[in-house]
Design a protein around this motif. Structure first.
Motif, mmCIF file in Angstrom:
data_model
loop_
_atom_site.group_PDB
_atom_site.id
_atom_site.type_symbol
_atom_site.label_atom_id
_atom_site.label_comp_id
_atom_site.label_asym_id
_atom_site.label_seq_id
_atom_site.Cartn_x
_atom_site.Cartn_y
_atom_site.Cartn_z
ATOM 1 N N HIS A 179 -6.995 8.351 4.538
ATOM 2 C CA HIS A 179 -6.484 6.985 4.659
ATOM 3 C C HIS A 179 -7.425 5.927 4.076
ATOM 4 N N ILE B 77 -5.567 7.633 16.854
ATOM 5 C CA ILE B 77 -6.262 6.765 15.893
ATOM 6 C C ILE B 77 -7.782 6.836 16.019
ATOM 7 N N LEU C 295 0.831 -1.215 0.000
ATOM 8 C CA LEU C 295 0.000 0.000 0.000
ATOM 9 C C LEU C 295 0.863 1.262 0.000
ATOM 10 N N PHE C 296 2.115 1.111 0.439
ATOM 11 C CA PHE C 296 3.001 2.270 0.616
ATOM 12 C C PHE C 296 3.944 2.413 -0.571
ATOM 13 N N PRO C 297 4.429 3.645 -0.811
ATOM 14 C CA PRO C 297 5.411 3.806 -1.886
ATOM 15 C C PRO C 297 6.694 3.049 -1.556
ATOM 16 N N HIS D 97 6.744 12.956 6.900
ATOM 17 C CA HIS D 97 5.358 13.361 7.159
ATOM 18 C C HIS D 97 4.826 12.700 8.425
ATOM 19 N N PHE D 98 5.136 11.408 8.541
ATOM 20 C CA PHE D 98 4.636 10.651 9.686
ATOM 21 C C PHE D 98 5.181 11.239 10.987
ATOM 22 N N LEU E 194 -7.273 13.401 8.134
ATOM 23 C CA LEU E 194 -6.202 12.448 7.808
ATOM 24 C C LEU E 194 -6.771 11.026 7.711
ATOM 25 N N ALA F 256 -6.423 1.829 4.335
ATOM 26 C CA ALA F 256 -6.277 1.499 5.763
ATOM 27 C C ALA F 256 -7.608 0.980 6.316
ATOM 28 N N ASP G 205 -6.136 -2.334 10.955
ATOM 29 C CA ASP G 205 -4.748 -1.933 10.688
ATOM 30 C C ASP G 205 -4.294 -0.844 11.663
ATOM 31 N N TYR G 206 -5.266 -0.065 12.174
ATOM 32 C CA TYR G 206 -4.894 0.997 13.111
ATOM 33 C C TYR G 206 -4.384 0.419 14.427
ATOM 34 N N TRP H 223 -6.197 5.165 0.822
ATOM 35 C CA TRP H 223 -4.921 4.453 0.830
ATOM 36 C C TRP H 223 -5.087 3.005 1.297
ATOM 37 N N ALA I 16 3.549 14.490 11.858
ATOM 38 C CA ALA I 16 2.189 14.326 12.381
ATOM 39 C C ALA I 16 2.226 13.881 13.847
ATOM 40 N N LEU J 264 7.563 9.949 3.262
ATOM 41 C CA LEU J 264 6.490 9.562 4.175
ATOM 42 C C LEU J 264 6.977 9.522 5.624
ATOM 43 N N ALA K 183 -0.951 -0.674 13.690
ATOM 44 C CA ALA K 183 -0.070 0.499 13.604
ATOM 45 C C ALA K 183 0.200 1.054 15.008
ATOM 46 N N MET L 63 -8.963 9.508 13.736
ATOM 47 C CA MET L 63 -8.713 9.071 12.349
ATOM 48 C C MET L 63 -9.797 8.091 11.899
HETATM 49 C C1 HEM Z 1 -0.975 6.086 14.013
HETATM 50 C C2 HEM Z 1 -1.727 6.150 12.942
HETATM 51 C C3 HEM Z 1 -1.287 6.801 11.651
HETATM 52 C C4 HEM Z 1 -0.735 8.036 11.435
HETATM 53 C C5 HEM Z 1 -0.400 9.122 12.461
HETATM 54 C C6 HEM Z 1 -0.510 8.141 9.999
HETATM 55 C C7 HEM Z 1 0.027 9.252 9.376
HETATM 56 C C8 HEM Z 1 0.197 9.386 8.027
HETATM 57 C C9 HEM Z 1 0.671 10.598 7.377
HETATM 58 C C10 HEM Z 1 0.988 11.914 8.082
HETATM 59 C C11 HEM Z 1 0.718 10.334 6.052
HETATM 60 C C12 HEM Z 1 1.180 11.294 4.959
HETATM 61 C C13 HEM Z 1 0.037 12.121 4.475
HETATM 62 C C14 HEM Z 1 0.432 13.039 3.339
HETATM 63 O O1 HEM Z 1 1.503 12.871 2.750
HETATM 64 O O2 HEM Z 1 -0.373 13.925 3.028
HETATM 65 C C15 HEM Z 1 0.302 8.959 5.855
HETATM 66 C C16 HEM Z 1 0.215 8.324 4.632
HETATM 67 C C17 HEM Z 1 -0.153 7.007 4.481
HETATM 68 N N1 HEM Z 1 -0.560 6.134 5.445
HETATM 69 FE FE1 HEM Z 1 -0.739 6.568 7.395
HETATM 70 N N2 HEM Z 1 -0.905 6.981 9.382
HETATM 71 C C18 HEM Z 1 -1.394 6.146 10.356
HETATM 72 C C19 HEM Z 1 -1.903 4.884 10.168
HETATM 73 C C20 HEM Z 1 -1.935 4.216 8.964
HETATM 74 C C21 HEM Z 1 -2.459 2.879 8.794
HETATM 75 C C22 HEM Z 1 -3.112 2.020 9.882
HETATM 76 C C23 HEM Z 1 -2.289 2.553 7.501
HETATM 77 C C24 HEM Z 1 -2.721 1.231 6.949
HETATM 78 C C25 HEM Z 1 -2.539 0.762 5.784
HETATM 79 C C26 HEM Z 1 -1.639 3.703 6.841
HETATM 80 C C27 HEM Z 1 -1.294 3.786 5.509
HETATM 81 C C28 HEM Z 1 -0.823 4.924 4.877
HETATM 82 C C29 HEM Z 1 -0.564 4.991 3.432
HETATM 83 C C30 HEM Z 1 -0.720 3.856 2.439
HETATM 84 C C31 HEM Z 1 -0.143 6.312 3.187
HETATM 85 C C32 HEM Z 1 0.122 6.966 1.847
HETATM 86 C C33 HEM Z 1 1.320 6.608 1.179
HETATM 87 C C34 HEM Z 1 1.415 7.353 -0.140
HETATM 88 O O3 HEM Z 1 1.872 8.510 -0.135
HETATM 89 O O4 HEM Z 1 1.035 6.772 -1.150
HETATM 90 N N3 HEM Z 1 -1.446 4.688 7.772
HETATM 91 N N4 HEM Z 1 -0.021 8.415 7.061
#
Ligand code: HEM
Length: 150
Positions: free
Chosen positions: A81, A125, A41-43, A52-53, A77, A86, A90-91, A84, A56, A49, A94, A128
């Protein structure tokens, strides 16, 4: 969360983020170790990322005493998701990966700190997931309105 718990979290966060992207790198490593199915699912390059993570999570940690202000941005946010891929479960994965990553990088880790961190990540979460649910409900509303158009 009590002011004491917030204080403990803030000082432990400062320790684990001394090096940029260290926490995020560890988080993704933990996440993909327990849930390799999420990796596609991720790049492939996670560098951006990771930044960004960490931004956040840092924002939430700085604002733990006024989480109300972050509820809407976190809901937004969560809504993003949905696209994407999620899923609710999955939370939890995570959350545990993030708690494990922080624990692995902390010099003074104990049951109390672990409990406080789990509460703090839960406070991220929950909005979210609410945002994801509202997003889905709005899609249902739009469909339903379309269907009842003459
Ligand atoms: C603690 C919970 C989480 C936080 C704080 C979080 C935070 C973030 C942030 C800040 C971004 C980047 C947003 C942007 O670039 O605009 C992101 C992207 C993403 N997150 Fe999360 N996330 C969380 C949980 C999850 C979960 C459970 C999944 C499950 C699959 C997930 C999958 C993704 C994916 C696939 C992307 C995008 C990747 C892309 O750029 O293609 N995240 N997340």
């Amino acid at each position: 969360m009590t002011p004491e718990a917030i204080g403990l979290i803030k000082s432990s966060y400062a320790g684990v983020t001394a090096k940029p992207r260290q926490l995020a790198a560890r988080f993704y490593a933990e996440l993909f170790a327990v849930a390799p199915n999420l990796r596609p699912l991720f790049p492939s390059d996670l560098t951006l990322l990771q930044g960004h993570f960490e931004a956040a999570v840092g924002l939430v940690v700085r604002n733990l005493d006024e989480m109300n202000a972050l509820r809407q941005p976190l809901r937004d946010l969560g809504a993003q998701h949905v696209h994407w891929g999620a899923r609710p479960e999955d939370y939890i994965t995570a959350r545990e990966a993030l708690v494990a990553a922080i624990g692995g990088l902390s010099s003074s880790w104990d049951g109390t700190l672990e409990r406080h961190w789990r509460s703090a990540v839960t406070a991220i979460i929950v909005p979210m997931l609410e945002g994801a649910a509202v997003h889905t409900a709005m899609a249902a509303e739009r469909l339903s309105a379309e269907a009842s158009e003459p």
